[in-house]
Design a protein around this motif. Structure first.
Motif: not given
Length: 171
Positions: A31, A35, A38
């Motif tokens: 995760s 992130r 991103q």
């Protein structure tokens, strides 16, 4: 954290869940990695590891053979000889780049006259595992280039007297 205590209770009551904490860590790492990718994309930023992975993908014929061939030709035209010092600290991505550009196996059309890949390394000095370096990359390259190795038999970095003095200090 209280959630971990609850997960332990759940494992005990449901059985067979396996090591929940390990799975939780893997999920959290994935995760966080997603992130970060991103955020970097949104900000138009990337780091050194991103550069390596982009170059590796661009040179990979499995991704786009025509593009990989063009890029390889351009890079080798500009840089026909590569000397990689401290090769023992090479990451798998870096090794893949060298393999795409020069090949490591027996001499082929990838290695015409005027082009060379020189790898200099000592596995006893490997220290950059934390930056993705992997001694297995060094060992793979060493096996792939068997029969084409050269050793430096003389240490030109220090004198015999200096080595003796340092050894006396350690003793």
């Amino acid at each position: 954290h209280p959630v971990l205590a609850e997960l332990v209770k759940l494992r005990e009551t449901r059985g067979g869940l396996g090591p929940v904490q390990s799975r939780l860590r893997l999920h959290a790492a994935a995760s966080i990695e997603g992130r970060m990718a991103q955020l970097k994309s949104q900000g138009g930023r990337f780091g050194f590891a991103d550069l390596l992975h982009r170059l590796q993908a661009a040179l990979d014929p499995a991704q786009d053979a025509a593009r990989a061939k063009r890029m390889r030709e351009r890079m080798l035209e500009q840089y026909p000889v590569a000397l990689v010092d401290e090769f023992q600290d090479t990451s798998p991505a870096q090794l893949a780049i060298f393999e795409h550009l020069h090949g490591l196996g027996e001499r082929t059309e990838l290695d015409p006259p005027g082009r060379a890949l020189l790898l200099i390394g000592d596995p006893k000095q490997a220290i950059y595992g934390f930056r993705g370096a992997d001694i297995r990359s060094y060992l793979h390259a060493r096996r792939a280039t068997a029969g084409r190795h050269h050793r430096l038999h003389t240490n030109h970095r220090s004198s015999e007297a200096l080595v003796y003095a340092v050894n006396q200090l350690f003793e």
